[in-house]
Scaffold this active site. Structure first.
Site, PDB file in Angstrom:
ATOM      1  N   GLU A  90      40.651  41.557  40.219  1.00  0.00           N
ATOM      2  CA  GLU A  90      39.571  40.765  39.652  1.00  0.00           C
ATOM      3  C   GLU A  90      39.945  39.290  39.609  1.00  0.00           C
ATOM      4  OE1 GLU A  90      37.406  43.907  36.714  1.00  0.00           O
ATOM      5  OE2 GLU A  90      39.138  42.885  35.873  1.00  0.00           O
ATOM      6  N   CYS A 103      40.239  31.618  37.940  1.00  0.00           N
ATOM      7  CA  CYS A 103      41.393  32.337  37.399  1.00  0.00           C
ATOM      8  C   CYS A 103      41.688  33.486  38.364  1.00  0.00           C
ATOM      9  CB  CYS A 103      41.040  32.870  36.013  1.00  0.00           C
ATOM     10  SG  CYS A 103      42.281  33.973  35.322  1.00  0.00           S
ATOM     11  N   CYS A 110      50.377  45.395  36.821  1.00  0.00           N
ATOM     12  CA  CYS A 110      51.424  44.550  36.225  1.00  0.00           C
ATOM     13  C   CYS A 110      52.512  45.443  35.650  1.00  0.00           C
ATOM     14  CB  CYS A 110      50.807  43.695  35.116  1.00  0.00           C
ATOM     15  SG  CYS A 110      51.952  42.485  34.431  1.00  0.00           S
ATOM     16  N   CYS A 114      52.702  44.400  28.317  1.00  0.00           N
ATOM     17  CA  CYS A 114      52.293  43.813  27.029  1.00  0.00           C
ATOM     18  C   CYS A 114      51.248  44.718  26.364  1.00  0.00           C
ATOM     19  CB  CYS A 114      51.715  42.410  27.233  1.00  0.00           C
ATOM     20  SG  CYS A 114      52.911  41.268  27.952  1.00  0.00           S
ATOM     21  N   CYS A 117      47.342  43.766  26.494  1.00  0.00           N
ATOM     22  CA  CYS A 117      46.753  43.258  27.736  1.00  0.00           C
ATOM     23  C   CYS A 117      46.303  44.404  28.649  1.00  0.00           C
ATOM     24  CB  CYS A 117      47.766  42.380  28.465  1.00  0.00           C
ATOM     25  SG  CYS A 117      47.136  41.679  29.992  1.00  0.00           S
ATOM     26  N   CYS A 352      40.614  36.396  28.612  1.00  0.00           N
ATOM     27  CA  CYS A 352      42.066  36.595  28.703  1.00  0.00           C
ATOM     28  C   CYS A 352      42.461  38.008  28.332  1.00  0.00           C
ATOM     29  CB  CYS A 352      42.794  35.670  27.739  1.00  0.00           C
ATOM     30  SG  CYS A 352      42.706  33.981  28.195  1.00  0.00           S
TER      31      CYS A 352
HETATM   32  N1  SAH Z   1      51.453  37.557  33.208  1.00  0.00           N
HETATM   33  C1  SAH Z   1      51.069  36.226  32.909  1.00  0.00           C
HETATM   34  C2  SAH Z   1      49.650  35.859  33.323  1.00  0.00           C
HETATM   35  C3  SAH Z   1      48.543  36.850  32.997  1.00  0.00           C
HETATM   36  S1  SAH Z   1      47.900  36.941  31.365  1.00  0.00           S
HETATM   37  C4  SAH Z   1      51.300  35.933  31.446  1.00  0.00           C
HETATM   38  O1  SAH Z   1      51.687  36.821  30.724  1.00  0.00           O
HETATM   39  O2  SAH Z   1      51.134  34.795  31.044  1.00  0.00           O
HETATM   40  C5  SAH Z   1      46.996  35.526  31.046  1.00  0.00           C
HETATM   41  C6  SAH Z   1      46.971  35.167  29.564  1.00  0.00           C
HETATM   42  O3  SAH Z   1      46.151  36.084  28.789  1.00  0.00           O
HETATM   43  C7  SAH Z   1      48.362  35.267  28.944  1.00  0.00           C
HETATM   44  O4  SAH Z   1      48.575  34.195  28.079  1.00  0.00           O
HETATM   45  C8  SAH Z   1      48.247  36.581  28.165  1.00  0.00           C
HETATM   46  O5  SAH Z   1      49.233  36.701  27.212  1.00  0.00           O
HETATM   47  C9  SAH Z   1      46.842  36.462  27.638  1.00  0.00           C
HETATM   48  N2  SAH Z   1      46.319  37.697  27.088  1.00  0.00           N
HETATM   49  C10 SAH Z   1      46.581  38.948  27.475  1.00  0.00           C
HETATM   50  N3  SAH Z   1      45.903  39.830  26.712  1.00  0.00           N
HETATM   51  C11 SAH Z   1      45.201  39.103  25.816  1.00  0.00           C
HETATM   52  C12 SAH Z   1      44.304  39.428  24.774  1.00  0.00           C
HETATM   53  N4  SAH Z   1      44.013  40.701  24.494  1.00  0.00           N
HETATM   54  N5  SAH Z   1      43.758  38.433  24.065  1.00  0.00           N
HETATM   55  C13 SAH Z   1      44.035  37.139  24.355  1.00  0.00           C
HETATM   56  N6  SAH Z   1      44.868  36.760  25.333  1.00  0.00           N
HETATM   57  C14 SAH Z   1      45.452  37.732  26.047  1.00  0.00           C
END
Ligand code: SAH
Length: 371
Positions: A90, A103, A110, A114, A117, A352
Site C-alpha cells: 500500500e 508515503c 515487516c 511493533c 503497527c 500511520c
Molecule cells: N519501520 C519504520 C517506518 C514505518 S512506520 C518505522 O518504524 O519508523 C511509520 C510510522 O508510523 C512510524 O513512526 C510508526 O511507529 C508509526 N506507527 C505505527 N503504528 C502506529 C499507530 N498505531 N499509531 C500511530 N503511529 C503508528
C-alpha cells in the site's frame, strides 16, 4: 534479466554503450522510466527499434499496477493498493497546502514486530526493489499510463495522461509505509538516488523523510553518507522499560545506543532529527513521561512529533487531545521543539501504522498463515 527501473543513471549509460549506442540514449531511457512512467520499451518511441529490442532482451520494467484506490471523505487522502508481481503493498498520497506528499512502502510486510503497527501483523514477505519504490511515487504522481490517476479520474484526459510529471505534483516523499527502510538499506539508498536524479523526478533530498524504528548500525551507516534527507526515529517511549513492551527492537538496541547514534547522525549531517511519539492512554502519556523524554533528548538537535496512537493492531487507546497538549507543553517548557501531528486518512485505514501487506491469500508467501 535485470530490472531497469532499479538501475541508476550510470548503469543505464553502461547498458547503452555496450549496445554500441550514443550516451544520450541513456537520458532518453531515464526520462521514459522516471518522468513518463513508461511500462514497456515499446512506448519509448524516440529510441531506434534495434535498441528497444536489445533492452527487451536484457531487461524488464518492474510491473506495479493499481489494484484498488480508496479516497478519504475527510481530507482527500488517497490510498492505493498496488500489485507487485507476487505481493500487494500500500501507498498513500496526502494533500497539503505546500504540495502533495506520498508515503511509500519499502518492504512487503515487516520483521520488526511493533505491537501497535498493522504492518507487523502478517510478518515479513520480502524487500521491495528501488524500482518498486519509485513506481509507488509515479503512480501517486499520475505520470504512468496505467497510473492511479487513470482515465476515470476527473481532470485527466488523453492529452495529459502518460506524459511528464510536473515536478510540483509530488513535493515530499516519506518512507513511512509498510516495512523498515533501514532493514532494506541498499534499495532505500538507491531509491533516494533515483528519485532525486535531475533527469528524473528531481525531488530534493530535503523533501525526503526516512523513518526507522531505530536500527543503530544502519543509522551510523546512513550518517556516513552525509545526505540531506530527514531522518525520523519511531521512539514512542521515554524509557527502555516501556519501549521494550511495545517495540521488540528496543531489546536489541537500548535507548542509550540509539540516542548516541542519533547524536552521531546530527554531527555528521547537521540535520535535525524528528522523534515520532504515538501517545497511548496509560502507556506513555503522563507528565512524568514527558519529563523523562525531555531529559533523554536534552541537547540533541531534534524535534518531537506527537500523534495520538491510531487503531491498527493491539489494544491501545489514543490519548485525548487535552492530555497531548499538556504533554507537548512540558516538552516545550524544557526547550524541546514539539508539534502535534494531524492524522490523515483514518477513515480509509491509511493513517500511520495502518498500512499492511494485503490480500495475503493471493500473495505467494510461505510465512503467512492468515489471520
Ligand atoms: N519501520 C519504520 C517506518 C514505518 S512506520 C518505522 O518504524 O519508523 C511509520 C510510522 O508510523 C512510524 O513512526 C510508526 O511507529 C508509526 N506507527 C505505527 N503504528 C502506529 C499507530 N498505531 N499509531 C500511530 N503511529 C503508528
Amino acid at each position: 534479466m535485470k530490472d531497469i527501473l532499479s538501475m541508476n543513471f550510470s548503469e543505464i549509460e553502461g547498458l547503452v554503450t555496450e549496445s554500441g549506442q550514443p550516451k544520450y540514449r541513456a537520458e532518453q531511457i531515464f526520462d521514459w522510466l522516471h518522468r513518463r512512467g513508461a511500462k514497456s520499451f515499446d512506448e519509448m518511441e524516440n529510441l531506434p527499434k534495434t535498441l528497444r529490442n536489445e533492452l527487451e532482451n536484457h531487461c524488464y520494467i518492474t510491473n506495479v499496477s493499481v489494484e484498488e484506490k480508496f479516497l478519504s471523505k475527510n481530507d482527500e487522502t488517497e490510498k492505493y493498493l498496488l500489485k507487485l508481481g507476487d505481493a500487494y503493498v500500500e501507498s498513500v498520497r496526502m494533500k497539503y497546502k505546500h504540495g502533495n506528499s506520498v508515503c511509500i512502502s519499502t518492504q512487503a510486510g515487516c520483521k520488526m514486530g511493533c505491537k501497535f503497527c498493522a504492518s507487523a501483523e502478517s510478518g515479513f514477505y520480502r524487500n521491495l526493489s528501488a524500482g518498486e519504490m519509485c513506481a509507488q511515487v509515479y503512480n501517486a504522481a499520475g505520470i504512468s499510463r496505467h497510473s492511479a490517476l487513470d482515465a476515470k479520474s476527473p481532470g485527466i484526459t488523453e492529452d495529459n495522461r502518460g506524459f511528464r510529471a510536473k515536478p510540483a505534483e509530488i513535493r515530499n516523499v516519506v518512507l513511512m509505509g509498510c516495512g523498515e527502510p533501514l532493514d532494506n538499506f541498499d534499495a532505500t539508498l538507491r531509491f533516494i538516488e533515483l528519485i532525486t536524479h535531475p533527469n528524473g523526478m528531481n525531488i530534493s533530498q530535503r523533501n525526503i523523510t526516512v523513518s526507522t524504528c531505530g536500527l543503530v548500525p544502519q543509522i551510523h551507516a546512513l550518517a556516513k553518507k552525509e545526505l540531506q534527507i530527514n531522518l525520523a526515529i519511531s521512539l514512542h517511549a521515554p524509557t527502555d522499560e516501556i519501549r521494550e513492551k511495545i517495540m521488540p527492537i528496543a531489546k536489541t538496541f537500548p535507548q542509550r545506543e540509539l540516542i548516541s547514534a542519533c547524536r552521531f547522525y546530527t554531527e555528521k549531517t547537521r540535520r535535525r532529527i524528528t522523534f515520532e511519539y504515538a501517545l497511548s492512554k496509560g502507556l506513555n502519556d503522563i507528565p512524568a513521561h514527558a519529563k523523562f523524554l525531555a531529559k533523554l533528548l536534552h541537547g540533541l538537535l531534534c524535534h518531537v512529533n506527537l500523534i495520538p496512537i491510531n487503531k491498527a493492531r493491539g489494544n491501545f487507546s489514543p490519548t485525548p487531545r487535552r492530555d497531548i497538549e499538556i504533554f507537548a507543553s512540558i516538552l516545550k517548557e524544557k526547550n524541546i521543539p514539539t508539534t502535534i501531528r494531524r492524522s490523515l486518512g483514518n477513515d480509509i485505514n491509511a493513517a500511520c501504522g495502518q498500512l499492511r501487506l494485503r490480500r495475503k491469500e493471493i500473495a505467494i508467501c510461505p510465512f503467512h498463515h492468515g489471520k
